[in-house]
Write an enzyme that holds these catalytic residues in place. Structure first.
Site, mmCIF file in Angstrom:
data_model
loop_
_atom_site.group_PDB
_atom_site.id
_atom_site.type_symbol
_atom_site.label_atom_id
_atom_site.label_comp_id
_atom_site.label_asym_id
_atom_site.label_seq_id
_atom_site.Cartn_x
_atom_site.Cartn_y
_atom_site.Cartn_z
ATOM 1 N N HIS A 33 -2.957 7.819 6.507
ATOM 2 C CA HIS A 33 -1.909 8.669 5.912
ATOM 3 C C HIS A 33 -2.510 9.936 5.307
ATOM 4 O O HIS A 33 -1.931 11.020 5.421
ATOM 5 C CB HIS A 33 -1.152 7.926 4.806
ATOM 6 C CG HIS A 33 0.011 7.126 5.272
ATOM 7 N ND1 HIS A 33 1.100 7.677 5.902
ATOM 8 C CD2 HIS A 33 0.274 5.797 5.171
ATOM 9 C CE1 HIS A 33 1.980 6.727 6.181
ATOM 10 N NE2 HIS A 33 1.498 5.579 5.752
ATOM 11 N N GLY A 37 0.833 -1.195 0.000
ATOM 12 C CA GLY A 37 0.000 0.000 0.000
ATOM 13 C C GLY A 37 0.866 1.243 0.000
ATOM 14 O O GLY A 37 1.992 1.224 0.490
ATOM 15 N N HIS A 88 -5.007 1.875 7.160
ATOM 16 C CA HIS A 88 -3.633 2.365 7.312
ATOM 17 C C HIS A 88 -3.369 3.497 6.309
ATOM 18 O O HIS A 88 -2.855 4.565 6.678
ATOM 19 C CB HIS A 88 -2.664 1.189 7.090
ATOM 20 C CG HIS A 88 -1.222 1.557 7.126
ATOM 21 N ND1 HIS A 88 -0.387 1.149 8.141
ATOM 22 C CD2 HIS A 88 -0.445 2.277 6.272
ATOM 23 C CE1 HIS A 88 0.837 1.602 7.895
ATOM 24 N NE2 HIS A 88 0.821 2.290 6.768
ATOM 25 N N GLU A 89 -3.730 3.268 5.046
ATOM 26 C CA GLU A 89 -3.442 4.264 4.006
ATOM 27 C C GLU A 89 -4.360 5.487 4.118
ATOM 28 O O GLU A 89 -3.920 6.611 3.878
ATOM 29 C CB GLU A 89 -3.533 3.633 2.614
ATOM 30 C CG GLU A 89 -2.562 2.490 2.370
ATOM 31 C CD GLU A 89 -1.096 2.812 2.621
ATOM 32 O OE1 GLU A 89 -0.703 3.989 2.545
ATOM 33 O OE2 GLU A 89 -0.330 1.869 2.903
ATOM 34 N N GLN A 133 3.025 9.910 0.815
ATOM 35 C CA GLN A 133 4.299 9.224 1.064
ATOM 36 C C GLN A 133 5.326 9.469 -0.034
ATOM 37 O O GLN A 133 6.497 9.134 0.132
ATOM 38 C CB GLN A 133 4.074 7.725 1.235
ATOM 39 C CG GLN A 133 3.321 7.377 2.508
ATOM 40 C CD GLN A 133 3.104 5.890 2.609
ATOM 41 O OE1 GLN A 133 2.121 5.360 2.100
ATOM 42 N NE2 GLN A 133 4.040 5.206 3.248
ATOM 43 N N CYS A 138 5.347 0.074 7.519
ATOM 44 C CA CYS A 138 5.061 1.227 6.669
ATOM 45 C C CYS A 138 6.312 1.567 5.863
ATOM 46 O O CYS A 138 7.413 1.584 6.410
ATOM 47 C CB CYS A 138 4.660 2.413 7.551
ATOM 48 S SG CYS A 138 4.264 3.909 6.638
ATOM 49 N N LEU A 139 6.114 1.841 4.576
ATOM 50 C CA LEU A 139 7.251 2.204 3.733
ATOM 51 C C LEU A 139 7.920 3.490 4.204
ATOM 52 O O LEU A 139 9.103 3.701 3.947
ATOM 53 C CB LEU A 139 6.805 2.344 2.275
ATOM 54 C CG LEU A 139 6.288 1.059 1.622
ATOM 55 C CD1 LEU A 139 5.784 1.335 0.212
ATOM 56 C CD2 LEU A 139 7.358 -0.017 1.618
#
Length: 174
Positions: A140, A46, A136-137, A51, A94-95
């Site tokens: 963000h 994701g 989660h996304e 990000q 998380c990236l």
């Protein structure tokens, strides 16, 4: 398609609230393609536009298992319209917070309204990994990170560690 550099904690950009996308045009579709390419390269499942430093309400996901065909999903202006009372716990990463994982409790099932890549209104009912990733996304897009769902002590340790690493790299800090 272009692989974009990822924004890493403690960069304050990650705390920005993303703005809605007014029109799904060729620029938005290119952003979606770049985000998918970046997500797959990372590799991740994701990625929210913020990000990669773009404060627009868009995210991409692919929760297909290894060995399965890719199933890229694009969510424009996603909005959780309902959430179950039942909860589930997943270990999240998380990236933008590389190599850190923690168990996070979230609603087990959600319903999300969004625009697809063609600008058409869609609704998805999600549970399991898809529900967790969507939450989660979407977090963000609201300037919220998964570490905001863990204990204050653990969160402060993670932020200190990434702030120190950023200083060593000469990057922006919180």
């Amino acid at each position: 398609m272009t692989i974009k550099p990822l924004i890493i904690l403690p960069d304050p950009i990650l705390r920005q609230v993303s703005k809605p996308i007014e029109t799904v045009d060729s620029e938005v579709k290119k952003l979606a393609d770049d985000m998918l390419e970046t997500m797959y390269d990372a590799p991740g499942i994701g990625l929210a536009a913020i990000q990669i430093g773009v404060a627009r309400r868009m995210l991409v996901l692919d929760v297909s298992k290894d060995g399965e065909d890719k199933q890229p999903l694009v969510f424009i202006n996603p909005e959780v319209v309902s959430a179950s009372d039942a909860r589930s716990v997943y270990e999240e990463g998380c990236l933008s917070i590389p190599d850190y994982y923690a168990e996070v409790e979230r609603p087990a099932a959600i319903t999300v309204k969004y625009l697809d890549r063609d600008g058409k209104q869609q609704i998805v009912e999600a549970d399991g990994l898809l529900a967790t990733c969507l939450q989660h996304e979407i977090d963000h897009l609201n300037g919220v990170l998964f570490i905001d769902h863990i204990s204050k002590l653990k969160r402060e340790i993670v932020i200190r560690r990434f702030t120190k690493a950023a200083k060593l790299r000469g990057s922006k800090a919180i």
